[in-house]
Design a protein around this motif. Sequence first.
Motif, PDB file in Angstrom:
ATOM      1  N   ASP A   1      -4.876   0.291 -16.082  1.00 32.84           N
ATOM      2  CA  ASP A   1      -4.754  -0.534 -14.891  1.00 32.84           C
ATOM      3  C   ASP A   1      -4.217  -1.921 -15.223  1.00 32.84           C
ATOM      4  O   ASP A   1      -3.469  -2.513 -14.425  1.00 32.84           O
ATOM      5  CB  ASP A   1      -6.110  -0.667 -14.212  1.00 32.84           C
ATOM      6  CG  ASP A   1      -6.651   0.673 -13.740  1.00 32.84           C
ATOM      7  OD1 ASP A   1      -5.827   1.572 -13.483  1.00 32.84           O
ATOM      8  OD2 ASP A   1      -7.892   0.820 -13.643  1.00 32.84           O
TER       9      ASP A   1
ATOM     10  N   MET B   1       6.315  -2.457  -5.212  1.00 35.44           N
ATOM     11  CA  MET B   1       5.023  -3.139  -5.320  1.00 35.44           C
ATOM     12  C   MET B   1       5.198  -4.545  -5.884  1.00 35.44           C
ATOM     13  O   MET B   1       4.608  -5.508  -5.382  1.00 35.44           O
ATOM     14  CB  MET B   1       4.070  -2.332  -6.208  1.00 35.44           C
ATOM     15  CG  MET B   1       3.626  -1.004  -5.627  1.00 35.44           C
ATOM     16  SD  MET B   1       2.721  -0.016  -6.848  1.00 35.44           S
ATOM     17  CE  MET B   1       1.343  -1.073  -7.205  1.00 35.44           C
TER      18      MET B   1
ATOM     19  N   ASP C   1       2.318   1.610  -3.415  1.00 36.92           N
ATOM     20  CA  ASP C   1       1.279   2.012  -4.362  1.00 36.92           C
ATOM     21  C   ASP C   1       0.973   3.495  -4.236  1.00 36.92           C
ATOM     22  O   ASP C   1       0.778   4.194  -5.241  1.00 36.92           O
ATOM     23  CB  ASP C   1       0.023   1.176  -4.112  1.00 36.92           C
ATOM     24  CG  ASP C   1      -1.040   1.398  -5.184  1.00 36.92           C
ATOM     25  OD1 ASP C   1      -0.705   1.961  -6.246  1.00 36.92           O
ATOM     26  OD2 ASP C   1      -2.203   1.014  -4.955  1.00 36.92           O
TER      27      ASP C   1
ATOM     28  N   LYS D   1      -9.287  -0.283  -5.337  1.00 41.58           N
ATOM     29  CA  LYS D   1      -8.887   1.115  -5.370  1.00 41.58           C
ATOM     30  C   LYS D   1      -8.974   1.726  -6.764  1.00 41.58           C
ATOM     31  O   LYS D   1      -8.680   2.907  -6.946  1.00 41.58           O
ATOM     32  CB  LYS D   1      -7.450   1.255  -4.846  1.00 41.58           C
ATOM     33  CG  LYS D   1      -7.297   0.917  -3.377  1.00 41.58           C
ATOM     34  CD  LYS D   1      -5.860   1.135  -2.925  1.00 41.58           C
ATOM     35  CE  LYS D   1      -5.691   0.824  -1.448  1.00 41.58           C
ATOM     36  NZ  LYS D   1      -4.297   1.053  -0.994  1.00 41.58           N
TER      37      LYS D   1
ATOM     38  N   ASP E   1       0.831  -1.207   0.000  1.00 35.52           N
ATOM     39  CA  ASP E   1       0.000   0.000   0.000  1.00 35.52           C
ATOM     40  C   ASP E   1       0.864   1.255   0.000  1.00 35.52           C
ATOM     41  O   ASP E   1       0.559   2.229  -0.698  1.00 35.52           O
ATOM     42  CB  ASP E   1      -0.924  -0.005   1.209  1.00 35.52           C
ATOM     43  CG  ASP E   1      -1.987  -1.075   1.109  1.00 35.52           C
ATOM     44  OD1 ASP E   1      -2.250  -1.520  -0.022  1.00 35.52           O
ATOM     45  OD2 ASP E   1      -2.550  -1.464   2.153  1.00 35.52           O
TER      46      ASP E   1
ATOM     47  N   TRP F   1      -5.931  -4.134  -4.292  1.00 36.19           N
ATOM     48  CA  TRP F   1      -5.486  -3.260  -5.399  1.00 36.19           C
ATOM     49  C   TRP F   1      -6.639  -2.961  -6.349  1.00 36.19           C
ATOM     50  O   TRP F   1      -6.820  -1.829  -6.793  1.00 36.19           O
ATOM     51  CB  TRP F   1      -4.336  -3.936  -6.141  1.00 36.19           C
ATOM     52  CG  TRP F   1      -3.923  -3.191  -7.370  1.00 36.19           C
ATOM     53  CD1 TRP F   1      -3.071  -2.132  -7.451  1.00 36.19           C
ATOM     54  CD2 TRP F   1      -4.359  -3.444  -8.703  1.00 36.19           C
ATOM     55  NE1 TRP F   1      -2.943  -1.695  -8.750  1.00 36.19           N
ATOM     56  CE2 TRP F   1      -3.735  -2.495  -9.543  1.00 36.19           C
ATOM     57  CE3 TRP F   1      -5.224  -4.367  -9.279  1.00 36.19           C
ATOM     58  CZ2 TRP F   1      -3.935  -2.446 -10.916  1.00 36.19           C
ATOM     59  CZ3 TRP F   1      -5.432  -4.332 -10.644  1.00 36.19           C
ATOM     60  CH2 TRP F   1      -4.799  -3.380 -11.452  1.00 36.19           C
TER      61      TRP F   1
END
Length: 1005
Positions: A322, A241, A233, A281, A230, A278
């Motif tokens: 993404d 990560m 990220d 978010k 986190d 992940w």
Amino acid sequence: MLQASKPASRFIGRLPADLHVLILTHLSIPDVARYARVSRAAQRVANDEKLWETRWVDLGVDRHKLGDVLDTLESSKTSKGNERGDRGNTSTGPATIAVSSLDDGDDDDFGDFESASANQAPQLLLDLTGDTAPLNHVFRTQSTTTFRGKYIRAHTLLVPLLPSLDSSAHAILASIASTTPSLSAQGCTLHLLTRFLSPAIKPVSSWDIRLALLKTALDRFDAGLLSAFDMADTEGNEERMAEAAAASWQVWLCLHPDGAYKKGGGSMRDEWEMGRTWAEKREVLYEQGKWDPLANITKEKKLDFTAMDAFMSRTLAALQEDGAIAMRVFPPESGVLLAYAERLAGEVVGEYISPLLSETRNLGTPLFLSAAAACFREAWRVVDGLSLVASHRSGNPPTPSETKRNSLMINPPKREAVITREQAEDVIFKMFEPHMDDYLDDELDELKRTFESICRQWDASLARITDRRGLPFVPPLTFLQVRREQQCARFLDSQNPALAKRNVLASFTDVLLLPVTIVPRAVGAGVGALGTNVGSGLNAMGTGVVQGISMLNPQRWMGTGADSSSTTTEAGYKSFVDDGSLFEIGEDEGNGGTGETEATEEAQYAVGEDIDDEAGWGEISASPAEGTDGAARDESGDQVAAKPAATRAVSKPSRRMAPPTQHEPLDHAQPFAALDLLLSLDVSLELIHASRDALKRLETFSTYPRPIGTRVRETLEDVFCEMLSTLSTRHIARGFGIATERMMVYKPAEHQETTSVAPLLQFFELVHIGDTIQSMVQLFFDKEMASYIDRTDFLNAVVREKKRFENSLDDCVAAGLNGGTQALMNQVEHIIITRTKPREYYPQEDALLDLGPTQGCTEAIKCLESHCKLLRGSTSREVLEVFYQEVGIRLLAILQKHIKRQIISLSGGFQVIADLNAYHAFIASLKVPAITAEFDHLKMLGHVFIVADAKDLAQIVRDVTRYGGAYRPEDVYEFIQRRSDWKKIEKTVDKTMYNLSFKEDCVVC
């Protein structure tokens, strides 16, 4: 004396060796070591490769590619040993038992222990005070190529890392970190240790307690990884990560040994906390409020998918952005990208599509069908986008972050596609599956309603024809009306009907090759190719289809909406032609036609010249928007110009027909004149194109897997079968049935002004139209259905329905030809009777003889020739032969009856022979040998009317071989009774034939 064969399995004690091995697989490693000390035979069983292969496979070193962990531990142990130096083995230890090595020689099955010699150091030692002694103190090994050797190596390296019974989670993690500094290596080491302490291996006696301690350390390690992920990220540090994700994935694998290996990725993968966190978010999952699904429906209740196009563009952009991060950060085998795509499809795309389909379903089924196919096609863009993102791993060089991450990992992944095309497609299939049952049910139901609407409009047109014309028992046609009706023949008046049909089929092929717009846009009023006009089944044809039909006849399809559909349907086949010809062949047929002539003809029609209602349709084909005729002609001209020259067909505008006034009597004989309108290429085209639209929509879902895919393919077959059934029963069979019924009531006496059979002429046109429809169906089958079925499967529903359709058409043609043949021969008999003068075969003595055929014979042959030629090219050779044979048989009977009706003199006999020769020449032109032979005998029979001598005539009559058995003497005797001099020669003929003498044999009382 024979010795007993050696048993397949050796016995150790009272149990087979295989059973010993099976028992050992369930024991812990210390228990196996203790078992090995029992005897030499037990030692051999403990060394069995089957036992150690099971242990090695359960350890999962090869399957999870954890061999580098062992190499790292071994190198670390070697380096530490070199630092401490070789201290020797001088320390005393706990009590040990020395066991001699076993050889392959003969030994007892349950041997005794042997004491170690004073001069021989013990080879195999076992620490009896604990269970963490190295295994090589128990089992000697010299190679790591065997499963036993591989396991002993792993056991020796991993036992020192096992947590003690009083270790804390912090101490365990600190011990692991001292051997492997990187997070990914620590994760792999913990993964291997977890499998080492599994119930399948049981390396130590207290394995279960140590496993619980290790799992506690794993939970703490995974929590720390999640926090580190986190933080990385938030900072956008993909390298950190990736390292944390690799270690966390190893932890998840060891805690879920079975869930990660389900085909295609199971639901267990979605439970990986780091991947799920992940995905949660991602901003795109929370943007549903920015998009309005109902914006795809216009105020006119049509579809315009411009809004959905923008929505899908944003979704695909988020997927690519993404997805690229997921590919760089997460291990490929973790399936994070696939899980994220499934969530994106279900929670974003699916939530957008559901209210849109619900609203369109409320507005009307046609709109729902259009929206369903369009939504699926738009959603399919996710498949392409997902495949593109996944292909970057195998198609592009590794990024710097990937290179660094792989350098930190003990076992870096290979660069290969992590998502197959099938997996990407399953994402959309799963998302859209809840809507498929409603779509497939509504597709077939709406198609049936569309067919019913088309057929009802056509039935209404036929009803108006019947209502206006009344019963067929009406006054005869005038000569002018017959000429007009002859001009109305479409295929028949073409110089080459076969070429005209080829042109129609070529244009129809071009229509089938036109693309179909599945996703409607703002261009084209947002209707698309699936007919989104609510409440109109006929508008299920799209813009591409309408343009294609315009290629067949531009003027026919100028209108849009329900008005155009009803008008053109009622106009029927007539709108395809003008002045009796379907196409102007021009230079291809050698007519010498020029563009100037065509321009002149078009100019004549452009000024709005009125043409009489030749087919008797009245006002039903008048256009509701006559003020736009000029623009319509211009548009149709453009469409014709855009057509390939090889298949271009020039069609003039339809005639404008004025309705009959109250003072103008209706021609009651027109039912026969309108028979060619009982079948319509327009109606057939509408049925075919409605089916094509449904098939194109269904083809969008043709790749669906089972069981939905099976239903889709069954619906594809049902659509084609329904089209064939409707076309056969509601249109072709009905049209041919009415034509046959009207031909059966045709009376030649009421049509003395003409030598042609009007209903038969129109029926021949129906045959041409039916043959064209059958060819269109065959083309449609080859283009649209052949790829989905096996043509050789005679049990297939489509193949059976297509065969039933062809047989039905053949039966209709056969029944119509039977009635038409009867009407034709009635007309021929009427012509022969009415055109033959009373003294045609009994002329005056001083009359001049013209040995040509009589008027009745000439007109009868002309009538037969004209009608027989019309059927050529419209049916098979077998049907033609049957028709010609039937005509010949019935003509033979008519001529025989006609001759027996006449009084024939010697000079008139030559006239009879002239007529028979003419009939024989006509029959010979039909090239039917059986009928030609019958007319050979009939022509020879005519000679009996020119024989003057009675005795010679009697001899001819008695010669049974003269006519090949076709006529008996009694039959010939009936013919010679029609001679004008029969009373004079009767006695002589009878005496010669029967040896009778009335003076001697007859007594008058």
